[in-house]
Motif scaffolding. Structure first.
Motif, PDB file in Angstrom:
ATOM      1  N   GLU A  39       0.823  -1.211   0.000  1.00 50.78           N
ATOM      2  CA  GLU A  39       0.000   0.000   0.000  1.00 50.78           C
ATOM      3  C   GLU A  39       0.859   1.263   0.000  1.00 50.78           C
ATOM      4  O   GLU A  39       0.341   2.357  -0.191  1.00 50.78           O
ATOM      5  CB  GLU A  39      -0.927   0.005   1.212  1.00 50.78           C
ATOM      6  N   ASP A  70       2.693   3.442  -1.821  1.00 50.08           N
ATOM      7  CA  ASP A  70       2.852   3.658  -3.261  1.00 50.08           C
ATOM      8  C   ASP A  70       3.456   5.014  -3.611  1.00 50.08           C
ATOM      9  O   ASP A  70       3.594   5.355  -4.785  1.00 50.08           O
ATOM     10  CB  ASP A  70       1.509   3.500  -3.969  1.00 50.08           C
ATOM     11  N   TYR A  97      -3.087   6.243   8.117  1.00 46.93           N
ATOM     12  CA  TYR A  97      -3.190   5.242   7.056  1.00 46.93           C
ATOM     13  C   TYR A  97      -3.720   3.919   7.587  1.00 46.93           C
ATOM     14  O   TYR A  97      -3.771   3.680   8.788  1.00 46.93           O
ATOM     15  CB  TYR A  97      -1.835   5.020   6.376  1.00 46.93           C
ATOM     16  N   ARG A 151      -1.887  -2.798   7.108  1.00 47.00           N
ATOM     17  CA  ARG A 151      -2.060  -4.046   6.379  1.00 47.00           C
ATOM     18  C   ARG A 151      -2.153  -5.196   7.374  1.00 47.00           C
ATOM     19  O   ARG A 151      -1.454  -5.205   8.387  1.00 47.00           O
ATOM     20  CB  ARG A 151      -0.871  -4.286   5.441  1.00 47.00           C
TER      21      ARG A 151
END
Length: 572
Positions: free
Chosen positions: A287, A289, A539, A542
């Motif tokens: 994620e 990026d 954020y 994960r």
């Protein structure tokens, strides 16, 4: 008579140093990072015999310091071109095919990467850096950081990467030493065309045969005509800033939009953490990026970047805030559009529209030719100079030498500010001159209070006992993932202190015996810093993301905390 007396003094100086190294079973400088050999002193003695005057400050002929290299008529190939032009690739292919060889790079990450590459190509290759030794049985190739270059061995092939750093005010002397001192049949030198004229002048007196090969960029780099805003960030973008504060401000701003997660790369992050952050950015399944980075991305990391976005074209260089040079802009901008990656076409722009004309002008201009290369007196010269002046004080000897040093127009004396700060800190300790030299050459940041304090404590323990045990300096405790930027900065400094211990352990092995423990503590610091970077910002976590604290508990590593060095601020 005077000449013979001085020759005996020189011989005594050298043999006394050698005896000390043998007695301790390890030289303060391994064969990979000796700054010179005894022969450099003999050249000055020859000058004395011819002129009747001994002038140790005469540094006008540094090529003569390296007799092994001067015995050969080397074939020197200059591979020059922009970033992403295949110049280093070509040189490395030649290194792979050679019967013996050495790669000299500017960064530990680069040295590690090349060692991995050669070993995967079934070319056994050692890895030698200031803080690492990974020697492969039977290997005739070595990948190392340029400061560790061995000027006493002979190779069929040698590669020096990023040769434009010969003009670096602090590290340029190491590239000069490698360029003049490595003994080989083929020497492949890679870098920016700005270095060509200077290198040709430097090698005019060596008798080497020089061939210049120019390269063009393999993929397009397009300067955009419009600025970019943080709200228009896309996958594959890299925002470039020049301070930790600005990097984390931009990271937070980008992530607050809820569309992207940012990896970060900057110089004071541990190398392992930089590699981890770069890997997450390169991983298409991650994620993370978008990348927010300093000019640390200019070399050493393979990054799949679509666009480079300069947040500013100014940086603070430790002395003042200045405009980026043409070479710096081109080096950073050239990281966009990596050949063979997901983004073969690169783009570059700025946040501020007023910076665009400067950016475009820099990219269209040829880099100005380097005028001078860095130089630094060898240990042999400084040791004899101190002996002839009957002084064991490193600070006044180095300061006086630098004031009187005579150079040719092609060279400058390296910036010795950090060395002089170390010298001022250790000069009153009961240390031999070569021990002071070792501490002064160590990779310590004396402007970092924790790093400076660590070096001073190491030197004091060494001076009083001749033995520095890590547990005597660091008391057992518990380090946690930092919860603030202040705590992060302190933890980065702790990593520097442990890194310094490892560096010293390779030069004074008997006196710094806890290398393994220091290395494990470095690994803990890296995990904790990664834990902070995971938690930072707005954020999504994960599911597969690891928890650094849990890892530490599973490994049962005792975190070492010194009451002065390791008081980590846990404030919000």
């Amino acid at each position: 008579m005077a000449s013979s007396i001085l020759l005996r003094q020189l011989f005594y100086c050298f043999t006394h140093f050698h005896h000390h190294c043998v007695k301790r079973n390890v030289c303060m400088m391994t064969k990979f990072d000796q700054p010179s050999t005894f022969w450099s002193g003999l050249r000055y003695m020859t000058n004395y015999g011819n002129s009747g005057k001994l002038d140790l400050t005469d540094m006008t002929s540094p090529h003569s310091w390296y007799p092994n290299a001067r015995k050969k008529k080397r074939n020197v190939f200059l591979h020059v071109g922009p970033t992403n032009s295949g110049k280093t690739y070509t040189a490395l292919k030649r290194l792979e095919k050679s019967s013996s060889g050495v790669y000299c790079g500017p960064l530990r990450l680069l040295a590690w990467e090349i060692a991995q590459r050669l070993n995967k190509a079934d070319v056994p290759c050692n890895l030698i850096t200031g803080q690492e030794r990974d020697e492969i049985a039977g290997a005739k190739h070595t990948s190392l950081t340029v400061e560790m270059a061995d000027v006493t061995s002979e190779y069929q092939c040698a590669v020096i990467d990023e040769i434009q750093m010969v003009g670096c005010k602090t590290r340029g002397y190491a590239f000069t030493r490698a360029l003049l001192g490595i003994s080989c049949h083929e020497l492949h030198v890679c870098g920016d065309p700005a270095a060509v004229t200077l290198i040709k002048r430097m090698l005019e007196v060596t008798g080497d045969v020089i061939t210049v090969q120019y390269y063009e960029r393999l993929s397009p780099l397009i300067p955009l005509t419009y600025p970019m805003s943080s709200s228009n960030i896309q996958t594959g973008d890299c925002m470039v800033a020049f301070s930790r504060h600005e990097i984390y401000r931009l990271k937070k701003k980008i992530e607050s939009g809820g569309k992207h997660l940012c990896s970060v790369v900057y110089g004071s992050l541990p190398p392992e953490t930089r590699t981890k952050q770069a890997s997450m950015f390169n991983d298409e399944s991650s994620e993370f990026d978008v990348l927010v980075a300093s000019d640390a991305i200019g070399m050493g990391l393979n990054l799949n970047i679509s666009r480079i976005i300069f947040s500013t074209l100014q940086k603070f260089d430790g002395v003042c805030t200045r405009e980026l040079g043409i070479l710096e802009i081109k080096q950073i901008a050239g990281r966009a559009g990596r050949y063979g990656s997901k983004f073969p076409i690169g783009e570059v722009t700025c946040l501020d529209a007023e910076d665009l004309p400067v950016l475009h002008s820099a990219l269209e201009s040829c880099s100005p030719d380097l005028e001078r290369a860095g130089l630094f007196p060898t240990f042999d010269i400084l040791s004899l100079y101190s002996r002839l002046h009957s002084s064991n004080k490193f600070f006044p000897i180095l300061e006086q030498f630098l004031e009187k040093a005579k150079l040719s127009p092609d060279y400058f004396i390296a910036d010795c500010e950090q060395m002089l700060k170390v010298a001022a800190a250790v000069d009153d300790l009961p240390l031999a001159f070569h021990d002071k030299y070792t501490f002064c050459m160590s990779p310590v940041d004396m402007d970092d209070d924790i790093s400076a304090q660590g070096l001073i404590q190491f030197a004091e323990k060494y001076a009083s006992k001749g033995l520095v045990r890590l547990k005597e300096i660091f008391t057992p405790g518990t380090l946690q993932v930092p919860k603030s930027h202040g705590a992060l900065k302190e933890l980065e400094s702790v990593h520097k202190v442990l890194d310094l211990y490892v560096w010293l352990s390779f030069r004074m092995e008997e006196s710094f015996p806890d290398r393994e423990l220091a290395s494990s503590q470095k690994a803990i610091c890296s995990l904790l810093i990664e834990g902070f970077l995971e938690r930072l910002g707005c954020y999504r976590r994960r599911k597969a993301s690891y928890n650094s604290t849990t890892l530490l508990q599973k490994k049962h590593h005792p975190a070492l905390v010194h009451p002065k060095l390791f008081q980590i601020d846990e404030g919000s």
